[in-house]
Design a protein around this motif. Structure first.
Motif, PDB file in Angstrom:
ATOM      1  N   VAL A 160       0.796  -1.237   0.008  1.00 42.66           N
ATOM      2  CA  VAL A 160      -0.037  -0.076  -0.032  1.00 42.66           C
ATOM      3  C   VAL A 160       0.941   1.434   0.120  1.00 42.66           C
ATOM      4  O   VAL A 160       0.748   2.300  -0.866  1.00 42.66           O
ATOM      5  CB  VAL A 160      -0.882  -0.026   1.150  1.00 42.66           C
ATOM      6  CG1 VAL A 160      -1.664   1.309   1.208  1.00 42.66           C
ATOM      7  CG2 VAL A 160      -2.005  -1.113   1.024  1.00 42.66           C
ATOM      8  N   VAL A 161       1.694   1.482   1.146  1.00 43.43           N
ATOM      9  CA  VAL A 161       2.514   2.542   1.078  1.00 43.43           C
ATOM     10  C   VAL A 161       3.363   2.683  -0.279  1.00 43.43           C
ATOM     11  O   VAL A 161       3.577   3.742  -0.697  1.00 43.43           O
ATOM     12  CB  VAL A 161       3.400   2.610   2.321  1.00 43.43           C
ATOM     13  CG1 VAL A 161       4.605   3.696   2.253  1.00 43.43           C
ATOM     14  CG2 VAL A 161       2.812   2.525   3.668  1.00 43.43           C
ATOM     15  N   GLU A 162       4.247   1.765  -0.708  1.00 43.62           N
ATOM     16  CA  GLU A 162       5.123   1.644  -1.923  1.00 43.62           C
ATOM     17  C   GLU A 162       4.243   2.208  -3.023  1.00 43.62           C
ATOM     18  O   GLU A 162       4.663   2.766  -3.897  1.00 43.62           O
ATOM     19  CB  GLU A 162       5.845   0.587  -2.172  1.00 43.62           C
ATOM     20  CG  GLU A 162       6.761   0.392  -1.114  1.00 43.62           C
ATOM     21  CD  GLU A 162       7.374  -0.858  -1.099  1.00 43.62           C
ATOM     22  OE1 GLU A 162       7.212  -1.834  -2.084  1.00 43.62           O
ATOM     23  OE2 GLU A 162       7.949  -1.275  -0.115  1.00 43.62           O
ATOM     24  N   GLY A 163       2.951   1.690  -3.116  1.00 41.89           N
ATOM     25  CA  GLY A 163       2.091   2.124  -4.180  1.00 41.89           C
ATOM     26  C   GLY A 163       1.707   3.448  -4.262  1.00 41.89           C
ATOM     27  O   GLY A 163       1.215   4.088  -5.326  1.00 41.89           O
ATOM     28  N   LEU A 164       1.654   4.248  -3.101  1.00 42.44           N
ATOM     29  CA  LEU A 164       1.398   5.591  -3.024  1.00 42.44           C
ATOM     30  C   LEU A 164       2.722   6.351  -3.732  1.00 42.44           C
ATOM     31  O   LEU A 164       2.381   7.597  -4.051  1.00 42.44           O
ATOM     32  CB  LEU A 164       1.049   5.982  -1.684  1.00 42.44           C
ATOM     33  CG  LEU A 164      -0.078   5.599  -1.154  1.00 42.44           C
ATOM     34  CD1 LEU A 164      -0.231   5.804   0.469  1.00 42.44           C
ATOM     35  CD2 LEU A 164      -1.317   5.990  -2.005  1.00 42.44           C
ATOM     36  N   PHE A 165       3.580   5.944  -3.522  1.00 48.51           N
ATOM     37  CA  PHE A 165       5.077   6.529  -3.727  1.00 48.51           C
ATOM     38  C   PHE A 165       5.898   5.907  -4.876  1.00 48.51           C
ATOM     39  O   PHE A 165       7.033   5.302  -4.515  1.00 48.51           O
ATOM     40  CB  PHE A 165       5.715   7.000  -2.625  1.00 48.51           C
ATOM     41  CG  PHE A 165       4.967   7.595  -1.443  1.00 48.51           C
ATOM     42  CD1 PHE A 165       4.730   9.192  -1.780  1.00 48.51           C
ATOM     43  CD2 PHE A 165       4.467   7.030  -0.617  1.00 48.51           C
ATOM     44  CE1 PHE A 165       4.176   9.737  -0.975  1.00 48.51           C
ATOM     45  CE2 PHE A 165       3.798   7.489   0.446  1.00 48.51           C
ATOM     46  CZ  PHE A 165       3.474   8.810   0.321  1.00 48.51           C
ATOM     47  N   PRO A 166       5.303   5.498  -6.034  1.00 47.34           N
ATOM     48  CA  PRO A 166       6.138   4.547  -7.059  1.00 47.34           C
ATOM     49  C   PRO A 166       7.440   4.859  -7.125  1.00 47.34           C
ATOM     50  O   PRO A 166       7.509   6.041  -7.707  1.00 47.34           O
ATOM     51  CB  PRO A 166       4.961   4.396  -8.172  1.00 47.34           C
ATOM     52  CG  PRO A 166       4.156   5.766  -7.903  1.00 47.34           C
ATOM     53  CD  PRO A 166       4.014   6.126  -6.532  1.00 47.34           C
ATOM     54  N   GLY A 167       8.280   4.109  -7.116  1.00 51.77           N
ATOM     55  CA  GLY A 167       9.697   4.452  -7.558  1.00 51.77           C
ATOM     56  C   GLY A 167      10.566   5.332  -6.511  1.00 51.77           C
ATOM     57  O   GLY A 167      11.495   5.512  -6.858  1.00 51.77           O
ATOM     58  N   ASP A 168       9.897   5.575  -5.448  1.00 57.39           N
ATOM     59  CA  ASP A 168      10.492   6.188  -4.372  1.00 57.39           C
ATOM     60  C   ASP A 168      11.033   5.217  -3.339  1.00 57.39           C
ATOM     61  O   ASP A 168      10.729   4.692  -2.647  1.00 57.39           O
ATOM     62  CB  ASP A 168       9.544   7.012  -3.286  1.00 57.39           C
ATOM     63  CG  ASP A 168      10.088   7.828  -2.481  1.00 57.39           C
ATOM     64  OD1 ASP A 168      11.350   7.861  -2.163  1.00 57.39           O
ATOM     65  OD2 ASP A 168       9.402   9.051  -2.502  1.00 57.39           O
TER      66      ASP A 168
END
Length: 270
Positions: A160-168
């Motif tokens: 969920v968290v990584e999906g909110l900030f893709p590539g971060d």
């Protein structure tokens, strides 16, 4: 990577303790401490004591005559833990870096660390330091998380968290689940001159907390919250998303799932 020395501050220790403690850290503390001999061969040192969940159980298990020193890199964590356990006698609290322990050679009979060594960037250094402060024949007892795939709550939260900030890359939070390999652990221990190494997996059932409490702990109880806020995203919104995703796989209240760790015991033998 967020600076762990300064990032576990403010309200983070409280959320970590009250949300994630009942979820799994209490159970893993009980498991780890019962593996320690009642006669630990000398004084006991805990590194990465966090909010004192393991510290409390160590003090209860050990004889009052056994010196217990609890340390953490984060002053905020040490302050929280010492305040929470202020009524417990016989605990020395120290702010200390695990790769530069402020103790003498062979000062302790046992060293205990719960879910802490994963976060130390220089892992060979922390293993060497633990070996240095242990007496001949002393015990190093610690645990780390198993693969993230074996911990669905962590996998869902990361997704969920990584999906909110893709590539971060900074937001990507997989470090706690990257030290599970038995061969790696044996190599680190062997290089630091440990012997009689025992490694096993430990699985527990999670079922005493709600999906939302786990989500709050995962977001507000870790330095991840600082990274999210820095990017201008509402923590409440992220908690809602993670909580909903967890409820989908394990139910809302109580959430039911499993957590899996790797438990290691080694001896300081020449």
């Amino acid at each position: 990577m967020t600076d762990l020395k300064t990032s576990f501050s403010g309200s983070i220790p409280g959320y970590y303790d009250t949300c994630l403690g009942p979820a799994w850290f209490d159970a893993y503390a009980a498991d780890l401490v019962q593996r320690l001999a009642v006669g630990p061969g000398g004084d006991v040192l805990e590194i990465a004591c966090g909010t004192g969940i393991v510290t409390r159980r160590l003090r209860e298990r050990l004889s009052p005559a056994v010196r217990l020193v609890a340390t953490d890199l984060s002053k905020a964590m040490v302050d929280y833990a010492s305040s929470k356990l202020r009524d417990r006698q016989g605990i020395e609290w120290r702010e200390a870096d695990a790769v530069e322990l402020p103790f003498g050679d062979g000062e302790f009979g046992s060293v205990v660390c719960a879910f802490g060594v994963m976060f130390v960037p220089d892992k060979p250094a922390v293993f060497r330091e633990v070996r240095r402060v242990l007496k001949e024949g002393g015990t190093f007892l610690f645990n780390v998380w198993d693969r993230i795939e074996e911990n669905p709550h962590a996998a869902i939260g990361a997704e969920v968290v990584e999906g909110l900030f893709p590539g971060d890359a900074e937001v990507r939070f997989r470090i706690p689940y990257e030290m599970h390999d038995f061969a790696l652990l044996r190599t680190l221990l062997n290089d630091a001159r440990f012997k009689e190494v025992s490694i096993e997996k430990k699985r527990i059932e999670v079922g005493r907390v709600s999906a939302r409490d786990i989500a709050i702990g995962q977001i507000r109880g870790t330095p991840r919250s600082l990274l999210i806020e820095k990017r201008g995203v509402s923590l409440d919104n992220v908690v809602d998303r993670v909580g909903a995703a967890l409820a989908n796989i394990g139910g809302a209240d109580p959430y039911r799932g499993a957590a899996q760790a790797v438990v290691v015991e080694a001896r300081a033998i020449a």
